[in-house]
Design a protein around this motif. Sequence first.
Motif, PDB file in Angstrom:
ATOM      1  N   THR B  43     117.726  13.769 -13.308  1.00 51.35           N
ATOM      2  CA  THR B  43     116.535  13.815 -12.455  1.00 51.35           C
ATOM      3  C   THR B  43     115.531  14.845 -12.971  1.00 51.35           C
ATOM      4  O   THR B  43     114.322  14.629 -12.918  1.00 51.35           O
ATOM      5  N   ASN B  47     111.887  13.836 -14.507  1.00 51.71           N
ATOM      6  CA  ASN B  47     110.719  14.515 -13.950  1.00 51.71           C
ATOM      7  C   ASN B  47     109.800  15.016 -15.065  1.00 51.71           C
ATOM      8  O   ASN B  47     108.582  15.022 -14.916  1.00 51.71           O
ATOM      9  N   LEU B  51     105.913  10.517 -15.036  1.00 53.12           N
ATOM     10  CA  LEU B  51     105.696   9.097 -14.765  1.00 53.12           C
ATOM     11  C   LEU B  51     104.584   8.861 -13.744  1.00 53.12           C
ATOM     12  O   LEU B  51     104.322   7.721 -13.368  1.00 53.12           O
ATOM     13  N   GLN B  53     102.802   8.282 -10.476  1.00 52.46           N
ATOM     14  CA  GLN B  53     103.129   7.784  -9.142  1.00 52.46           C
ATOM     15  C   GLN B  53     104.612   7.456  -8.995  1.00 52.46           C
ATOM     16  O   GLN B  53     105.186   7.561  -7.917  1.00 52.46           O
ATOM     17  N   LEU B  54     105.219   7.011 -10.126  1.00 53.21           N
ATOM     18  CA  LEU B  54     106.608   6.564 -10.073  1.00 53.21           C
ATOM     19  C   LEU B  54     107.591   7.723  -9.934  1.00 53.21           C
ATOM     20  O   LEU B  54     108.736   7.533  -9.562  1.00 53.21           O
ATOM     21  N   ASP B  55     107.104   8.936 -10.287  1.00 54.24           N
ATOM     22  CA  ASP B  55     107.962  10.131 -10.277  1.00 54.24           C
ATOM     23  C   ASP B  55     108.782  10.262  -9.007  1.00 54.24           C
ATOM     24  O   ASP B  55     110.000  10.396  -9.049  1.00 54.24           O
ATOM     25  N   TRP B  57     109.482   8.154  -6.717  1.00 51.33           N
ATOM     26  CA  TRP B  57     110.431   7.069  -6.444  1.00 51.33           C
ATOM     27  C   TRP B  57     111.651   7.188  -7.345  1.00 51.33           C
ATOM     28  O   TRP B  57     112.773   6.934  -6.892  1.00 51.33           O
ATOM     29  N   ALA B  58     111.424   7.579  -8.607  1.00 51.60           N
ATOM     30  CA  ALA B  58     112.564   7.786  -9.502  1.00 51.60           C
ATOM     31  C   ALA B  58     113.458   8.898  -8.960  1.00 51.60           C
ATOM     32  O   ALA B  58     114.686   8.762  -8.902  1.00 51.60           O
ATOM     33  N   LEU B  61     115.326   7.708  -5.941  1.00 51.59           N
ATOM     34  CA  LEU B  61     116.378   6.752  -6.297  1.00 51.59           C
ATOM     35  C   LEU B  61     117.608   7.493  -6.811  1.00 51.59           C
ATOM     36  O   LEU B  61     118.744   7.230  -6.369  1.00 51.59           O
TER      37      LEU B  61
END
Lengths: 340, 132
Positions: B43, B47, B51, B53-55, B57-58, B61
């Motif tokens: 993680t 980070n 990424l 916007q996707l940061d 959500w990743a 997850l």
Amino acid sequence: MSSVDTTAEVHDEHHDDDHHDHGEFIAHHFDTPEQQYDSGKLGIWVFLVTEVLFFSGLFCAYVLLRYHQPEVFVAASEHLDKVLGGINTIVLLFSSLTMAWAVRAAQLGQNRFASRLILITMVCAAVFLGVKAVEYSHKWDLNIYVASHYNYIEGYHPDAPSEGLAGALGVSQSLINLCVLPAILLVGFLVAGVIYRVRESQAMSALYLAMAVMMGGFFLGAVGGQIYQNAAESAAAHGGDHGHDAAAGEHAEEAAVTGPDTTSKYPPPIGMFFSIYYIMTGLHAFHVIGGMVALSWLYYRCTRNHFRPDYYGPVDFVGLYWHLVDLIWIYLFPLLYLIN
Amino acid sequence: MNEHEHAHDSHGDHGDLPRYNHPVSVKLLLTVFFCLVGLTILTVVVNGFGLGQLDIWAALLIASVKAAIVCLFFMHMFWEKGFNIIAFISSLFFVTLFIGLTLMDTRAYRDSQDKFPLDKRPEPTVVRDANS
């Protein structure tokens, strides 16, 4: 160990004829150890549900604040150290491992081994709080408080403390203040342990000495965290001299992100992030302290050889609570420390 | 009953334990721990990719995968009674409702909050002072 085995054998002989003979720890309103265990299990799960809902209020506040002002979170996250947060995550995960292992040991009736594992869990909890104390005190030195008292100025470096114990050790006064209570507890537990040893109360003596070791873990975390903090700061200071242009470029970028408000009388309310940061991590820290108390109680019961294959509920239930505290930190770490 | 028997078999020879007692093997505990440490490192690394916007959500997850394996193996949910699982999962359902509905609500009022006219802002309550 031998005493445990004998109890288990004795218990096995009575296994089939009379359930009420099962042991000293079955409450009179339960028919079987299994019924008692299942009731306790349901109870602790319901408690964990209330804990999840309790924390969800704070997570909801976090989502709202971040939704409306994402730039505040980006600007604030530079004050949080990913390495210290990451170390604390690993420490908590390791304490979860030793806790789960202690549950296994209690399930097999290995009280002595379980007590060792519980002691490691207690020390990890205290190390976590020690590192947390370094993080908090560093922020307080920079005037980073909750929103109403947030007063950080870009590039501000506090003067090195020159007086008293803080000056002698070269650490901040805030950290010394945070260490006062743990130090008192450490000495108190040691004294109590020695007194009970003299009075030949072995279980109580072992309990207090274990709690003293636990408080030692706090200072281990605080010293380790402070050493890292000093190294990181001197590295940053040196890096600032060499790569000044790069740093300036970064700051320009930041200004672009946070907008022109930085210098106006309406700066982005970065303190807002720290309000939610202090509340969430502070409430989590209170849960860690509660866990330490519960773990100490388990340690005491292990030294009295209370647990066996048909009675290990308390270890299991405190374990579930401890894993939940770990779960909450698993979410707090990326949400607070890893923001780009 | 069959489930209980099976759980015993998968954990080696603890056949003499009461049927509600399922010790987790040390090997499984250590595997779970090293998976958790690996995911923590992952993680932090993800980070660093930036990424955008996707940061978030990743990160969420990965955190959820970690939470799931802690629940399943450290918290023994894999061997847990159905009712306890339903009780716990229902709390997550209500948390989702709580946060989801709040977000829907705040979206509806976003414009009137975030685009509040600048000249109508109140005086700042915290004045920055370099000397303090």
